[in-house]
Design an enzyme around this catalytic site. Sequence first.
Site, mmCIF file in Angstrom:
data_model
loop_
_atom_site.group_PDB
_atom_site.id
_atom_site.type_symbol
_atom_site.label_atom_id
_atom_site.label_comp_id
_atom_site.label_asym_id
_atom_site.label_seq_id
_atom_site.Cartn_x
_atom_site.Cartn_y
_atom_site.Cartn_z
ATOM 1 C CD GLU A 146 45.729 -24.652 42.600
ATOM 2 O OE1 GLU A 146 45.010 -25.891 42.747
ATOM 3 O OE2 GLU A 146 46.490 -24.499 41.655
ATOM 4 C CG HIS A 184 44.763 -24.246 35.227
ATOM 5 N ND1 HIS A 184 45.760 -24.898 35.751
ATOM 6 C CD2 HIS A 184 45.371 -23.442 34.242
ATOM 7 C CE1 HIS A 184 46.951 -24.380 35.540
ATOM 8 N NE2 HIS A 184 46.802 -23.417 34.643
ATOM 9 C CG ASP A 194 43.365 -27.707 37.044
ATOM 10 O OD1 ASP A 194 43.797 -27.676 36.049
ATOM 11 O OD2 ASP A 194 43.638 -26.787 38.076
HETATM 12 ZN ZN LIG Z 1 45.573 -25.701 37.616
#
Ligand SMILES: [Zn+2]
Length: 275
Positions: A146, A184, A194
């Site tokens: 992330e 993603h 994203d």
């Molecule tokens: Zn994501």
Amino acid sequence: MKKSIYVGIIAILSLPFIFTACFRNPYKPTNKKHTHQIDSLTDIAELPNNGGIFSDSVKQPPFWVGTTNFGLRKPNFVIIHHTAQNSCEETLKTFTIPRTAVSAHYVICKDGTIHQMLNDYMRAQHAGISKWGNLIDINSSSIGIELDNNGFEPFDSLQIKSLLVLLNRLKQKYTIPTANFIGHGDIAPTRKNDPNFRFPWKLLATSGYGLWFDDTLAPAPSNFNPYIALRIIGYDVKDSTAAVRSFKRHFLQDTSRPLNAVDTLVLFNLQRKYF
Ligand SMILES: [Zn+2]
């Protein structure tokens, strides 16, 4: 004079406490919980009842034989995300609250700090309902990274620098194929966007993480089917509009919807790299 010496001694004696206070880990309680959860997973890795799990339905062996040749399963994909939150601190907190049920192996802050929140061999909960090729349980085969980014801003160069260092380590350690560094939004085209369209996929591909198309693009034959090409690359084309949108975001940094002539040339060129 005496008083100042006294104050000085008190100050020196207080230093360890001040030092400890500065570095007090606010996540100590959830870290403890994390360790307990790891321990419980190790427990279930042993065979129940020495392997006698089909006692009612099939013939049982006279004794149990456990193999001595095994290891841990390795991750085979890296999925890159943006957090869609406003700070690294907010994301660290989100990933330590049980009710959110979401997590990632790594969180990279804007200043380049890398937080590893989970061992690479464990299954994080970052992909959700997703598909790439015929693979659906992508959490089981991937590492989730992330990037602290609210979804509407560029990615900081320090953050990308740290990401490249991390990807180098992961690719080498687990022999992750070049094509398997994806986003993603690629694996969940109807639900996710994203990392956002500003993410430097071309820079990553140049460094060996993800595939890219050639500078010179040959014309596609008249019978070329762009949707089959998307499927060959890995996209779920059940919703073809969403698949096209994901492809364009990743490979063309373009958020417009329909496939244009250039997109088609890129697809034709790119599909052959996935054969
Ligand atoms: Zn994501």
